[in-house]
Design a protein around this motif. Sequence first.
Motif, short mmCIF file in Angstrom:
data_model
loop_
_atom_site.label_atom_id
_atom_site.label_comp_id
_atom_site.label_asym_id
_atom_site.label_seq_id
_atom_site.Cartn_x
_atom_site.Cartn_y
_atom_site.Cartn_z
N ASN A 163 0.81 -1.15 -0.13
CA ASN A 163 0.20 0.10 -0.10
C ASN A 163 0.74 1.18 -0.03
OD1 ASN A 163 -2.56 -1.43 -0.08
ND2 ASN A 163 -2.32 -1.79 2.09
N ARG A 164 1.95 1.13 -0.36
CA ARG A 164 2.84 2.41 -0.51
C ARG A 164 3.57 2.37 -1.87
NH1 ARG A 164 6.52 3.88 4.04
NH2 ARG A 164 6.79 5.61 2.77
N ILE A 165 3.83 3.47 -2.48
CA ILE A 165 4.48 3.77 -3.70
C ILE A 165 5.85 4.08 -3.49
CG2 ILE A 165 4.58 5.05 -5.89
CD1 ILE A 165 1.88 3.62 -5.39
N VAL A 166 6.86 3.35 -4.07
CA VAL A 166 8.45 3.49 -3.93
C VAL A 166 8.92 3.63 -5.47
CG1 VAL A 166 10.39 2.37 -2.98
CG2 VAL A 166 8.18 2.35 -1.93
N GLY A 167 9.88 4.50 -5.44
CA GLY A 167 10.72 4.49 -6.70
C GLY A 167 12.00 3.59 -6.75
#
Length: 166
Positions: free
Chosen positions: A92-96
Amino acid sequence: MDQSSPSSFTNELQEFLTFSLGDEHYAIDILTVKEIRGYESVTKIANAPPFIKGVINLRGDIVPIVDLRIKFNVGQATYDEFTIVIVLHIRNRIVGMVVDGVSDVVGLKKEQLRPPPDFGVAFNSRYLLGLASVNEQMIILVDINELISSDELGLFDTAEATATRT
């Protein structure tokens, strides 16, 4: 979203996105990939480790950008029009994730995997699903959920990461 882990890798064909870090080739579950984009200017975070390049605003989401080349001391960390960021949706998190290059999408079955080595690769073997040979090239399959949510990277609160694993 059902995301791969070593225990959930089935004998059904699963698709993986392959990428390179230095001279090594890796793959992650395609279901974790939100998008692939070029590197853009980041907002630096004070006292962040060198592998955390900063954050970007991606359509309203504040996204931390992790350079795995720096974290694992592989490849040359250059930032130009050829630098690639794989945007991931993890717990449920966005990471690059900055990588040297993205290669292809490959389909693999569990029977094609070999156990990961305990040495000689940039990643701790607990973050690996195994090794596979694709087109005469060895690919290291990364358990990206475990790697990105690990204490080693420090992107998730320890209690939050533990709660989402159970």
